[in-house]
Scaffold this motif. Structure first.
Motif, short mmCIF file in Angstrom:
data_model
loop_
_atom_site.label_atom_id
_atom_site.label_comp_id
_atom_site.label_asym_id
_atom_site.label_seq_id
_atom_site.Cartn_x
_atom_site.Cartn_y
_atom_site.Cartn_z
N LYS A 1 0.82 -1.22 0.00
CA LYS A 1 0.00 0.00 0.00
C LYS A 1 0.85 1.27 0.00
O LYS A 1 0.45 2.28 -0.56
CB LYS A 1 -0.94 -0.01 1.19
CG LYS A 1 -2.03 -1.05 1.04
CD LYS A 1 -2.93 -1.14 2.24
CE LYS A 1 -4.00 -2.19 1.93
NZ LYS A 1 -4.69 -2.63 3.10
N ASP A 2 2.03 1.20 0.62
CA ASP A 2 2.89 2.39 0.70
C ASP A 2 4.02 2.35 -0.33
O ASP A 2 4.86 3.24 -0.35
CB ASP A 2 3.47 2.51 2.12
CG ASP A 2 3.97 3.91 2.43
OD1 ASP A 2 3.34 4.89 1.97
OD2 ASP A 2 4.98 4.03 3.13
N ARG A 3 4.04 1.31 -1.17
CA ARG A 3 5.01 1.17 -2.27
C ARG A 3 6.46 1.22 -1.80
O ARG A 3 7.25 2.05 -2.21
CB ARG A 3 4.76 2.22 -3.33
CG ARG A 3 3.39 2.12 -3.93
CD ARG A 3 3.20 3.14 -5.03
NE ARG A 3 1.85 3.13 -5.52
CZ ARG A 3 1.41 2.42 -6.55
NH1 ARG A 3 2.24 1.65 -7.21
NH2 ARG A 3 0.16 2.50 -6.93
N TRP A 4 6.80 0.27 -0.90
CA TRP A 4 8.16 0.17 -0.39
C TRP A 4 9.07 -0.45 -1.44
O TRP A 4 8.64 -1.18 -2.32
CB TRP A 4 8.22 -0.70 0.85
CG TRP A 4 7.55 -0.15 2.06
CD1 TRP A 4 6.89 1.04 2.18
CD2 TRP A 4 7.45 -0.80 3.31
NE1 TRP A 4 6.40 1.16 3.45
CE2 TRP A 4 6.73 0.06 4.15
CE3 TRP A 4 7.90 -2.00 3.80
CZ2 TRP A 4 6.46 -0.27 5.47
CZ3 TRP A 4 7.63 -2.33 5.11
CH2 TRP A 4 6.92 -1.46 5.95
N SER A 5 10.37 -0.27 -1.25
CA SER A 5 11.36 -0.95 -2.09
C SER A 5 11.53 -2.38 -1.58
O SER A 5 11.17 -2.70 -0.44
CB SER A 5 12.70 -0.22 -2.03
OG SER A 5 13.27 -0.37 -0.74
N LEU B 1 4.74 8.14 8.36
CA LEU B 1 4.11 9.42 8.72
C LEU B 1 4.74 10.60 7.98
O LEU B 1 4.03 11.53 7.58
CB LEU B 1 4.19 9.65 10.22
CG LEU B 1 3.28 8.78 11.09
CD1 LEU B 1 3.46 9.15 12.57
CD2 LEU B 1 1.82 8.92 10.70
N ALA B 2 6.05 10.54 7.76
CA ALA B 2 6.74 11.61 7.06
C ALA B 2 6.62 11.45 5.54
O ALA B 2 7.11 12.29 4.80
CB ALA B 2 8.21 11.65 7.46
N ARG B 3 6.00 10.35 5.10
CA ARG B 3 5.81 10.04 3.68
C ARG B 3 7.14 9.84 2.97
O ARG B 3 7.28 10.15 1.79
CB ARG B 3 4.96 11.10 2.98
CG ARG B 3 3.59 11.36 3.60
CD ARG B 3 2.70 10.15 3.77
NE ARG B 3 2.42 9.52 2.49
CZ ARG B 3 2.35 8.20 2.31
NH1 ARG B 3 2.52 7.38 3.33
NH2 ARG B 3 2.10 7.70 1.14
N ARG B 4 8.14 9.29 3.71
CA ARG B 4 9.42 8.92 3.11
C ARG B 4 9.32 7.48 2.62
O ARG B 4 8.70 6.64 3.27
CB ARG B 4 10.55 9.02 4.13
CG ARG B 4 10.93 10.43 4.51
CD ARG B 4 12.21 10.46 5.32
NE ARG B 4 12.15 9.59 6.48
CZ ARG B 4 11.94 10.01 7.74
NH1 ARG B 4 11.78 11.29 7.99
NH2 ARG B 4 11.90 9.15 8.72
N LYS B 5 9.94 7.21 1.53
CA LYS B 5 9.93 5.84 0.99
C LYS B 5 10.87 4.93 1.77
O LYS B 5 11.94 5.35 2.17
CB LYS B 5 10.33 5.83 -0.50
CG LYS B 5 9.28 6.44 -1.39
CD LYS B 5 7.99 5.66 -1.31
CE LYS B 5 6.89 6.36 -2.07
NZ LYS B 5 5.60 5.79 -1.80
N ILE B 6 10.41 3.74 1.97
CA ILE B 6 11.21 2.73 2.70
C ILE B 6 11.83 1.81 1.69
O ILE B 6 11.23 1.39 0.75
CB ILE B 6 10.34 1.98 3.72
CG1 ILE B 6 9.88 2.94 4.78
CG2 ILE B 6 11.07 0.80 4.30
CD1 ILE B 6 8.96 2.37 5.82
#
Length: 109
Positions: free
Chosen positions: A71-75, A104-109
Protein backbone atom coordinates in the motif's frame (compact mmCIF):
# COMPACT_ATOMS: atom_id res chain seq x y z
CA UNK A 1 -2.01 10.00 4.74
CA UNK A 2 -4.58 7.80 2.98
CA UNK A 3 -6.86 5.82 5.33
CA UNK A 4 -5.77 2.48 3.83
CA UNK A 5 -2.14 3.19 4.68
CA UNK A 6 -3.04 4.45 8.16
CA UNK A 7 -5.00 1.25 8.88
CA UNK A 8 -2.22 -0.98 7.50
CA UNK A 9 0.34 0.92 9.59
CA UNK A 10 -1.72 0.40 12.75
CA UNK A 11 -1.99 -3.33 12.10
CA UNK A 12 1.72 -3.57 11.38
CA UNK A 13 2.63 -1.70 14.58
CA UNK A 14 0.58 -4.07 16.73
CA UNK A 15 2.07 -7.12 15.03
CA UNK A 16 5.63 -5.78 15.44
CA UNK A 17 5.01 -5.28 19.16
CA UNK A 18 3.49 -8.75 19.61
CA UNK A 19 6.20 -10.51 17.58
CA UNK A 20 8.95 -8.58 19.36
CA UNK A 21 7.77 -9.63 22.80
CA UNK A 22 6.93 -13.12 21.56
CA UNK A 23 10.47 -13.62 20.29
CA UNK A 24 11.98 -12.36 23.53
CA UNK A 25 9.77 -14.81 25.42
CA UNK A 26 10.80 -17.64 23.09
CA UNK A 27 14.49 -16.88 23.66
CA UNK A 28 13.96 -16.87 27.43
CA UNK A 29 12.13 -20.19 27.24
CA UNK A 30 14.95 -21.67 25.16
CA UNK A 31 17.44 -20.51 27.78
CA UNK A 32 15.34 -22.26 30.42
CA UNK A 33 15.10 -25.41 28.33
CA UNK A 34 18.74 -25.71 27.31
CA UNK A 35 20.37 -23.98 30.26
CA UNK A 36 18.34 -25.23 33.20
CA UNK A 37 16.31 -28.17 31.89
CA UNK A 38 19.28 -30.39 31.29
CA UNK A 39 18.66 -34.09 30.99
CA UNK A 40 15.47 -33.85 33.03
CA UNK A 41 13.56 -32.11 30.25
CA UNK A 42 11.62 -29.99 32.74
CA UNK A 43 11.19 -27.08 30.34
CA UNK A 44 10.83 -28.96 27.04
CA UNK A 45 7.10 -28.36 26.94
CA UNK A 46 7.49 -24.57 27.13
CA UNK A 47 9.34 -24.33 23.82
CA UNK A 48 7.14 -27.04 22.29
CA UNK A 49 4.06 -24.95 23.07
CA UNK A 50 5.32 -21.40 22.50
CA UNK A 51 7.51 -22.11 19.45
CA UNK A 52 4.64 -22.87 17.04
CA UNK A 53 2.55 -20.02 18.46
CA UNK A 54 5.40 -17.62 17.82
CA UNK A 55 5.79 -19.09 14.32
CA UNK A 56 2.18 -18.27 13.49
CA UNK A 57 2.57 -14.77 14.95
CA UNK A 58 5.65 -14.21 12.80
CA UNK A 59 3.79 -15.30 9.65
CA UNK A 60 1.05 -12.78 10.49
CA UNK A 61 3.76 -10.13 11.01
CA UNK A 62 5.22 -10.86 7.57
CA UNK A 63 1.80 -10.73 5.91
CA UNK A 64 0.96 -7.42 7.57
CA UNK A 65 4.38 -6.01 6.62
CA UNK A 66 3.74 -7.03 3.01
CA UNK A 67 0.30 -5.42 3.16
CA UNK A 68 1.75 -2.12 4.37
CA UNK A 69 4.64 -2.35 1.91
CA UNK A 70 2.25 -2.88 -0.99
CA UNK A 71 0.00 0.00 0.00
CA UNK A 72 2.89 2.39 0.70
CA UNK A 73 5.01 1.17 -2.27
CA UNK A 74 8.16 0.17 -0.39
CA UNK A 75 11.36 -0.95 -2.09
CA UNK A 76 12.37 -4.60 -2.02
CA UNK A 77 15.28 -3.75 0.28
CA UNK A 78 12.93 -1.99 2.70
CA UNK A 79 10.64 -5.01 2.79
CA UNK A 80 13.56 -7.34 3.47
CA UNK A 81 14.86 -5.14 6.29
CA UNK A 82 11.47 -5.10 8.01
CA UNK A 83 10.94 -8.84 7.61
CA UNK A 84 14.42 -9.67 8.92
CA UNK A 85 13.85 -7.36 11.88
CA UNK A 86 11.26 -9.85 13.12
CA UNK A 87 13.82 -12.62 13.61
CA UNK A 88 16.33 -10.77 15.80
CA UNK A 89 15.18 -10.24 19.40
CA UNK A 90 14.37 -6.59 20.08
CA UNK A 91 15.01 -5.35 16.54
CA UNK A 92 11.33 -5.41 15.58
CA UNK A 93 10.81 -2.56 18.07
CA UNK A 94 13.47 -0.48 16.33
CA UNK A 95 12.08 -1.33 12.89
CA UNK A 96 8.56 -0.43 14.01
CA UNK A 97 9.68 3.04 15.09
CA UNK A 98 11.61 3.51 11.83
CA UNK A 99 8.62 2.39 9.73
CA UNK A 100 6.20 4.51 11.73
CA UNK A 101 8.27 7.67 11.37
CA UNK A 102 8.98 7.05 7.70
CA UNK A 103 5.35 6.39 6.79
CA UNK A 104 4.11 9.42 8.72
CA UNK A 105 6.74 11.61 7.06
CA UNK A 106 5.81 10.04 3.68
CA UNK A 107 9.42 8.92 3.11
CA UNK A 108 9.93 5.84 0.99
CA UNK A 109 11.21 2.73 2.70
Amino acid sequence: MPPKIRAALSRYRVSAFVVGWGLILLVLLMILKYGFGGATGRFDWTVAVWGPIHGVLYVVYVLLAFDLAYKDRWSLLGILKVILAGVIPGVSFVAERWVHRSVLARRKI
